[in-house]
Design an enzyme around this catalytic site. Structure first.
Site, mmCIF file in Angstrom:
data_model
loop_
_atom_site.group_PDB
_atom_site.id
_atom_site.type_symbol
_atom_site.label_atom_id
_atom_site.label_comp_id
_atom_site.label_asym_id
_atom_site.label_seq_id
_atom_site.Cartn_x
_atom_site.Cartn_y
_atom_site.Cartn_z
ATOM 1 N N TYR A 74 -17.463 -16.455 16.886
ATOM 2 C CA TYR A 74 -16.901 -15.868 18.108
ATOM 3 C C TYR A 74 -16.444 -16.936 19.094
ATOM 4 O O TYR A 74 -16.625 -16.791 20.301
ATOM 5 C CB TYR A 74 -17.935 -14.943 18.781
ATOM 6 C CG TYR A 74 -17.978 -13.572 18.125
ATOM 7 C CD1 TYR A 74 -17.095 -12.588 18.512
ATOM 8 C CD2 TYR A 74 -18.872 -13.292 17.104
ATOM 9 C CE1 TYR A 74 -17.111 -11.337 17.898
ATOM 10 C CE2 TYR A 74 -18.886 -12.053 16.483
ATOM 11 C CZ TYR A 74 -17.999 -11.081 16.886
ATOM 12 O OH TYR A 74 -18.005 -9.852 16.280
ATOM 13 N N TYR A 108 -19.966 -0.356 17.575
ATOM 14 C CA TYR A 108 -19.938 -1.638 16.870
ATOM 15 C C TYR A 108 -21.080 -1.623 15.861
ATOM 16 O O TYR A 108 -22.231 -1.350 16.227
ATOM 17 C CB TYR A 108 -20.113 -2.819 17.831
ATOM 18 C CG TYR A 108 -20.205 -4.135 17.094
ATOM 19 C CD1 TYR A 108 -19.059 -4.803 16.653
ATOM 20 C CD2 TYR A 108 -21.448 -4.695 16.782
ATOM 21 C CE1 TYR A 108 -19.149 -5.986 15.934
ATOM 22 C CE2 TYR A 108 -21.543 -5.884 16.069
ATOM 23 C CZ TYR A 108 -20.391 -6.521 15.648
ATOM 24 O OH TYR A 108 -20.474 -7.690 14.934
ATOM 25 N N ASP A 153 -28.011 3.557 13.799
ATOM 26 C CA ASP A 153 -27.930 2.098 13.787
ATOM 27 C C ASP A 153 -28.760 1.594 14.969
ATOM 28 O O ASP A 153 -28.300 1.559 16.101
ATOM 29 C CB ASP A 153 -26.468 1.655 13.912
ATOM 30 C CG ASP A 153 -26.333 0.133 13.996
ATOM 31 O OD1 ASP A 153 -27.366 -0.545 14.083
ATOM 32 O OD2 ASP A 153 -25.186 -0.365 13.981
ATOM 33 N N LYS A 177 -32.214 -7.729 13.905
ATOM 34 C CA LYS A 177 -32.420 -8.398 15.197
ATOM 35 C C LYS A 177 -33.903 -8.594 15.571
ATOM 36 O O LYS A 177 -34.540 -9.515 15.098
ATOM 37 C CB LYS A 177 -31.656 -7.650 16.284
ATOM 38 C CG LYS A 177 -30.127 -7.799 16.102
ATOM 39 C CD LYS A 177 -29.374 -7.522 17.350
ATOM 40 C CE LYS A 177 -27.869 -7.548 17.158
ATOM 41 N NZ LYS A 177 -27.264 -8.839 17.250
#
Ligand SMILES: Cc1ncc(COP(=O)(O)O)c(C=O)c1O
Length: 422
Positions: free
Chosen positions: A16, A144, A231, A260
């Site tokens: 990114y 996302y 999600d 995560k």
């Protein structure tokens, strides 16, 4: 001798990160609790938990020791045809706390793969049942779900996906439900599954949406036999105030994706859990009905050991109290910002859910590519805080070990920036 930055510039390509005219990366030598410490000894409060993963802060010794112990015993083994205690124990413990009637844990190694697995599992469920009509996917606008081709397809089409537009498969997108919005009214009998980030769309500008409306949509899905895939890669493990965001709704998912915070942000691990109903479609003599999916590092023992240690910490009363305390301080900050007349035209839609607070800086330069975010990052770093806005959406997602003083400092730095940014 070349500096680390010079060597980095020569050899490394960062994620990114535009490859021209970007600020140089900061050489980090140490992480300690809430802090990231650079080569000059300057400490920055990691106010976004290093891309939302380090829920217990950096270099947690309890987790580190468990990883070390595991590394001396069994560091990796192929997970097809073999099993091991950390993977089984983690599956057992996850099944005890997951929000829903989950029966099986499938391992992978990051958030995108956890989602890929979930969607493939749902699509193949219908294929295994011989229903070729149920092959469409329903997703939410502004969602996302990751950066692989499958998860890009499930995500909002944006600057992230521009170069791949014609390679992405079709998905039916509908708005994140609100109290007043009409419910989705499309061809239900063609929809295999619905994927959603419960309560909070993270990368989609920290959009917080309504539990009652989402509950209705989930009920509607279930009434039409659509498989619901939560999600919770970002929202899982206490982020939104409850252990899982799905606990805000009565209607529970059939598949849940996690990563995560799963390992306290120490090791790469993904989990996809499903109910018995989904799994039973794979229990068949026909070998073609096997779920042909796996990764080299599936159920890596070190990662599983880290996840078990992270869960030990997360379930302690101290950590739960911290989550409650952070949540309350974030709500107070929302009120403070909203009430401050100086920022009436600058701060938009200040909001919080659990440990996460967000707002938009009105700059006349909306969108992910505007540079107000970089400005905020630079000014915050100067004051010893790391923030990384999503376009003009500024947010705080701190590790749970952050103290009241440290969080107050983050809040104060944001005020300072608002006072000095046009
Ligand atoms: C909701 C959600 N799903 C999936 C992902 C992808 O996870 P990873 O970056 O580990 O591939 C992310 C990452 O930000 C996310 O926020």
């Amino acid at each position: 001798m070349a500096t680390l930055i010079e060597r980095d510039k020569k050899a490394v390509w960062h994620p990114y990160t535009p490859q021209k005219s970007m600020p140089e990366p900061i050489p980090v030598v140490k992480g300690e609790g809430t802090y990231i410490i650079d080569e000059h000894g300057k400490a920055y409060i990691d106010a976004i938990s290093s891309w939302w993963v380090t829920i217990h802060g950096h270099a947690n010794t309890y987790i580190a020791e468990k990883i070390y112990e595991q590394a001396k015993t069994l560091e990796q083994v192929i997970f097809a045809g073999f099993t091991h205690e950390p993977a089984v124990r983690l599956a057992e413990r996850l099944l005890e706390i997951l929000p829903g009637d989950f029966a099986k844990i499938f391992y992978s190694d990051n958030g995108s793969t956890a989602v890929e697995v979930g969607v493939k599992m749902a699509l193949q469920y219908w294929w295994n049942k011989g229903n070729s009509k149920r092959n469409k996917i329903l997703a939410l606008n502004h969602s996302y779900h990751g950066d692989t081709f499958g998860t890009m397809s499930l995500s909002n089409r944006s600057v992230f996906t521009l170069a791949f537009q014609d390679k992405l498969f079709d998905v039916i997108f509908t708005d994140a439900p609100t109290k007043d919005s009409p419910l989705y009214d499309g061809p239900w009998d063609e929809i295999a599954c619905f994927i959603y980030e419960p309560m909070l769309q993270g990368v989609g500008s920290m959009n917080m949406y309504d539990a009652t409306a989402l509950n209705k949509l989930l009920q509607q899905c279930h009434a039409h036999e659509v498989i619901c895939i939560a999600d919770e890669v970002m929202t899982g493990f206490g982020r939104t105030g409850k252990l899982f965001s799905s606990l805000y709704m009565e209607e529970k998912p059939d598949i849940i994706c996690l990563s995560k915070g799963l390992t306290g942000g120490t090791m790469a691990l993904g989990v996809t859990a499903c109910t018995n109903k989904i799994h039973s479609a794979y229990v068949d003599d026909d070998r073609k009905k096997t779920f042909f999916h796996g990764h080299s590092f599936t159920a890596n023992p070190l990662a599983c050991a880290a996840a078990l240690a992270s869960m030990d910490l997360l379930l302690q009363t101290d950590c739960q109290n911290q989550i409650a305390q952070i949540s309350s301080l974030q709500q107070q900050f929302v009120q403070q910002l909203s009430a401050d007349a100086r920022f009436a035209t600058r701060v938009k839609n200040a909001r919080a859910i659990g440990t996460i607070m967000a707002f938009e800086i009105e700059s006349g330069r909306d969108g992910y590519l505007n540079t107000i975010g970089w400005e905020v990052t630079r000014k915050a770093l100067e004051q010893g805080v790391y923030l990384r806005p999503l376009g003009n959406t500024v947010y705080i997602m701190p590790p749970y070990c952050i103290t009241t003083e440290q969080l107050s400092k983050v809040h104060q730095v944001i005020i300072n920036i608002l006072e000095t940014t046009a």
